[in-house]
Design an enzyme around this catalytic site. Structure first.
Site, PDB file in Angstrom:
ATOM      1  N   LYS A 116     -23.210 -29.959 -23.056  1.00  0.00           N
ATOM      2  CA  LYS A 116     -22.780 -28.658 -23.592  1.00  0.00           C
ATOM      3  C   LYS A 116     -21.262 -28.516 -23.587  1.00  0.00           C
ATOM      4  CE  LYS A 116     -27.005 -26.101 -23.467  1.00  0.00           C
ATOM      5  NZ  LYS A 116     -27.806 -24.977 -23.031  1.00  0.00           N
ATOM      6  N   LYS A 197     -33.057 -34.108 -28.540  1.00  0.00           N
ATOM      7  CA  LYS A 197     -34.122 -33.106 -28.454  1.00  0.00           C
ATOM      8  C   LYS A 197     -33.941 -32.049 -29.555  1.00  0.00           C
ATOM      9  CE  LYS A 197     -32.201 -29.544 -25.503  1.00  0.00           C
ATOM     10  NZ  LYS A 197     -32.379 -28.501 -24.553  1.00  0.00           N
ATOM     11  N   LYS A 200     -32.547 -25.076 -30.102  1.00  0.00           N
ATOM     12  CA  LYS A 200     -32.356 -23.845 -30.863  1.00  0.00           C
ATOM     13  C   LYS A 200     -30.889 -23.600 -31.171  1.00  0.00           C
ATOM     14  CE  LYS A 200     -34.187 -21.157 -26.964  1.00  0.00           C
ATOM     15  NZ  LYS A 200     -33.368 -21.468 -25.811  1.00  0.00           N
TER      16      LYS A 200
HETATM   17  P1  TYM Z   1     -34.252 -23.181 -22.754  1.00  0.00           P
HETATM   18  O1  TYM Z   1     -34.171 -21.786 -23.228  1.00  0.00           O
HETATM   19  O2  TYM Z   1     -33.253 -24.162 -23.268  1.00  0.00           O
HETATM   20  O3  TYM Z   1     -35.679 -23.768 -23.056  1.00  0.00           O
HETATM   21  C1  TYM Z   1     -36.855 -23.100 -22.626  1.00  0.00           C
HETATM   22  C2  TYM Z   1     -37.917 -24.107 -22.264  1.00  0.00           C
HETATM   23  O4  TYM Z   1     -38.188 -24.948 -23.395  1.00  0.00           O
HETATM   24  C3  TYM Z   1     -38.070 -26.320 -23.011  1.00  0.00           C
HETATM   25  N1  TYM Z   1     -37.537 -27.067 -24.167  1.00  0.00           N
HETATM   26  C4  TYM Z   1     -38.171 -28.090 -24.744  1.00  0.00           C
HETATM   27  N2  TYM Z   1     -39.336 -28.703 -24.472  1.00  0.00           N
HETATM   28  C5  TYM Z   1     -39.700 -29.730 -25.274  1.00  0.00           C
HETATM   29  N3  TYM Z   1     -38.962 -30.165 -26.333  1.00  0.00           N
HETATM   30  C6  TYM Z   1     -37.784 -29.578 -26.632  1.00  0.00           C
HETATM   31  N4  TYM Z   1     -37.077 -29.999 -27.671  1.00  0.00           N
HETATM   32  C7  TYM Z   1     -37.339 -28.488 -25.824  1.00  0.00           C
HETATM   33  N5  TYM Z   1     -36.241 -27.685 -25.853  1.00  0.00           N
HETATM   34  C8  TYM Z   1     -36.372 -26.827 -24.827  1.00  0.00           C
HETATM   35  C9  TYM Z   1     -37.085 -26.332 -21.847  1.00  0.00           C
HETATM   36  O5  TYM Z   1     -37.262 -27.478 -21.049  1.00  0.00           O
HETATM   37  C10 TYM Z   1     -37.464 -25.046 -21.125  1.00  0.00           C
HETATM   38  O6  TYM Z   1     -38.577 -25.284 -20.275  1.00  0.00           O
HETATM   39  N6  TYM Z   1     -32.363 -23.194 -18.174  1.00  0.00           N
HETATM   40  C11 TYM Z   1     -33.544 -22.914 -18.941  1.00  0.00           C
HETATM   41  C12 TYM Z   1     -34.022 -21.490 -18.756  1.00  0.00           C
HETATM   42  C13 TYM Z   1     -34.208 -21.106 -17.339  1.00  0.00           C
HETATM   43  C14 TYM Z   1     -35.225 -21.563 -16.467  1.00  0.00           C
HETATM   44  C15 TYM Z   1     -34.990 -20.894 -15.237  1.00  0.00           C
HETATM   45  C16 TYM Z   1     -36.276 -22.460 -16.618  1.00  0.00           C
HETATM   46  C17 TYM Z   1     -33.441 -20.213 -16.659  1.00  0.00           C
HETATM   47  N7  TYM Z   1     -33.900 -20.091 -15.406  1.00  0.00           N
HETATM   48  C18 TYM Z   1     -35.794 -21.135 -14.111  1.00  0.00           C
HETATM   49  C19 TYM Z   1     -37.107 -22.682 -15.499  1.00  0.00           C
HETATM   50  C20 TYM Z   1     -36.867 -22.029 -14.294  1.00  0.00           C
HETATM   51  C21 TYM Z   1     -33.216 -23.135 -20.396  1.00  0.00           C
HETATM   52  O7  TYM Z   1     -32.097 -23.103 -20.831  1.00  0.00           O
HETATM   53  O8  TYM Z   1     -34.308 -23.227 -21.155  1.00  0.00           O
END
Ligand code: TYM
Length: 331
Positions: A116, A197, A200
Site C-alpha cells: 500500500k 488479488k 476493491k
Molecule cells: P478488506 O476490506 O480488504 O477485505 C475484507 C475481507 O475480504 C477478504 N478479501 C479477499 N478474499 C479473497 N480474495 C480476494 N481477492 C480478497 N480481497 C479481500 C479479506 O481477506 C478480508 O477477509 N483489514 C481488513 C478488515 C479488518 C479485519 C479486522 C478483518 C479490520 N479489522 C479484524 C478481520 C479481523 C481488511 O482490510 O479487509
C-alpha cells in the site's frame, strides 16, 4: 443478537470502495454460514478505511451502502452483531495500549503495508503503518476464537497471535489467542492481472466484479478476463487467469474442479466464460434484490447499526477494563 453460543467469531470488512466477489467468497459468505454455530460479531471497519483519503460525503454514503449490502448478503442480526467500528470507542483505546506492545520492526515487515505504501506513495501515513494493531485490537476485544478472512490477511493474523501471546505472557492470561479461518475462495485474483488479488481499490474497474454490478457489466468483465492461449478448461500451472475463473465458478456453483473440467470437456474458453458470467449473475441476483429493498429503509439500517454498537460496546468494555487493570491504569 440471540443468546451467546460457544466459540466466538470476529471479522470485518472496510467500506472503502465497493465490495467485490473477492470479499464475498473470501470472507463474507463464510461469515453467513458460521452464524448458526458460533457467537458471531462482525464490523464495518470504517476507521481502517481512513488510511486512504476520502471525500466526507461519499465516505458516509459508501459506509451506509456497504452496511446494507452486507445485511443483504445474509448477516442476520437475530444471530449476530454487526456494527460500525467508529461507533464503538473501545477499539481506538485498546489499539493505543497494544501499539505500545508491538515492535516497529514487526509492523515494518507487513507486506500489505509495503504494497500500500507503493500504491499510495503520496500518503504513507502513520495509520497505514499501525493498521494491523487496530485490526488485532478489533479481534481481541471480543476474545474471538476464529477469524474468517481471505488469504491476504494471514500475515496480520500471525502478528495478532504474536502480540496476544506477548501480552498474556507479560500480564497473565487475558486474551484468547485467535486462529485464522481461511477457506476455498480465499484468494480471488484480479481479472486483468491474475497474479494479483482482486481488490476493491484497483483503479481498473474491469479487474473486479462488484456485488452490485449489472448483468451486462458482469458479462463484459468476464469476457475480457485475461486467460492464456490454450483452449482446454483444465486447472494447471501457468494458467492463473483460467484457474481464477474456475475458482470463481466453483465458489458460485459449489462444483469441484474435476466436475468443472468434465462439464467443459471439448468446449472452449468462450463457452466457459459465458457459463461463469451466467452463474455469477444468478448467484448475485437475490443479494442485489435484497439490497435494493434494505437501502430504501434508512430508519431500519440506523436501528440495526446502533443496536449492534451498543451491545458491542458493552462486551468490549469488559475486556478493555480488564486490560486497563492489568496494565495498572487507575479505574
Ligand atoms: P478488506 O476490506 O480488504 O477485505 C475484507 C475481507 O475480504 C477478504 N478479501 C479477499 N478474499 C479473497 N480474495 C480476494 N481477492 C480478497 N480481497 C479481500 C479479506 O481477506 C478480508 O477477509 N483489514 C481488513 C478488515 C479488518 C479485519 C479486522 C478483518 C479490520 N479489522 C479484524 C478481520 C479481523 C481488511 O482490510 O479487509
Amino acid at each position: 443478537m440471540s443468546q451467546r453460543k460457544g466459540k466466538t467469531i470476529f471479522s470485518a470488512v472496510q467500506p472503502s470502495g465497493d465490495i467485490t466477489i473477492g470479499n464475498y467468497f473470501g470472507a463474507v459468505k463464510n461469515w453467513t454460514q458460521l452464524q448458526s454455530d458460533f457467537n458471531c460479531i462482525f464490523a464495518l471497519a470504517d476507521l481502517h478505511a481512513l488510511t486512504i483519503r476520502k471525500d466526507a460525503e461519499e465516505f458516509k454514503q459508501k459506509t451506509l451502502e456497504a452496511y446494507a449490502l452486507l445485511l443483504a448478503c445474509g448477516i442476520d442480526l437475530k444471530k449476530s452483531l454487526f456494527f460500525i467500528q467508529s461507533q464503538v470507542n473501545t477499539h481506538c483505546q485498546l489499539a493505543w495500549m497494544l501499539a505500545c506492545h508491538t515492535g516497529f520492526g514487526e509492523l515494518a515487515r507487513m507486506t500489505q503495508f509495503k504494497d500500500k505504501s507503493n500504491s499510495h506513495s503520496g500518503n504513507v501515513n502513520c495509520g497505514l503503518f499501525s493498521y494491523p494493531v487496530l485490526m488485532l485490537s478489533d479481534i481481541l476485544l471480543y476474545r474471538a476464537d476464529f477469524v474468517p478472512v481471505g488469504q491476504d490477511q494471514k500475515q496480520h493474523l500471525e502478528l495478532t497471535r504474536t502480540v496476544t501471546e506477548r501480552f498474556n505472557f507479560l500480564y497473565g492470561p487475558t486474551f484468547t489467542v485467535p486462529e485464522p479461518y481461511i477457506k476455498s475462495g480465499a484468494k480471488i485474483k484480479s481479472l486483468k492481472d491474475p497474479t494479483k488479488k482482486m481488490s476493491k481499490s484497483d483503479p481498473d474497474l474491469n479487474s473486479r466484479i462488484e456485488l452490485l454490478d449489472s448483468p451486462d457489466e458482469i458479462v463484459n468483465k468476464v469476457k475480457r478476463a485475461v486467460t492464456d492461449s490454450e483452449s482446454h478448461v483444465k486447472y494447471g500451472a501457468n494458467k492463473d487467469g483460467l484457474n481464477n475463473l474456475m475458482t470463481i465458478y466453483s465458489c458460485t456453483t459449489g462444483k469441484t474442479f474435476d466436475e468443472i473440467e468434465k462439464e467443459f470437456d471439448g468446449k472452449g474458453y468462450g463457452e466457459f466464460k459465458s457459463a461463469v458470467a451466467e452463474a455469477l449473475i444468478e448467484h448475485l441476483a437475490p443479494i442485489q434484490n435484497r439490497f435494493s429493498e434494505i437501502i430504501k429503509d434508512k430508519g431500519y439500517i440506523e436501528k440495526c447499526y446502533k443496536d449492534s454498537a451498543e451491545e458491542a460496546l458493552n462486551i468490549s468494555n469488559e475486556t478493555l477494563n480488564e486490560v486497563k487493570k492489568k496494565i495498572g491504569f487507575i479505574l
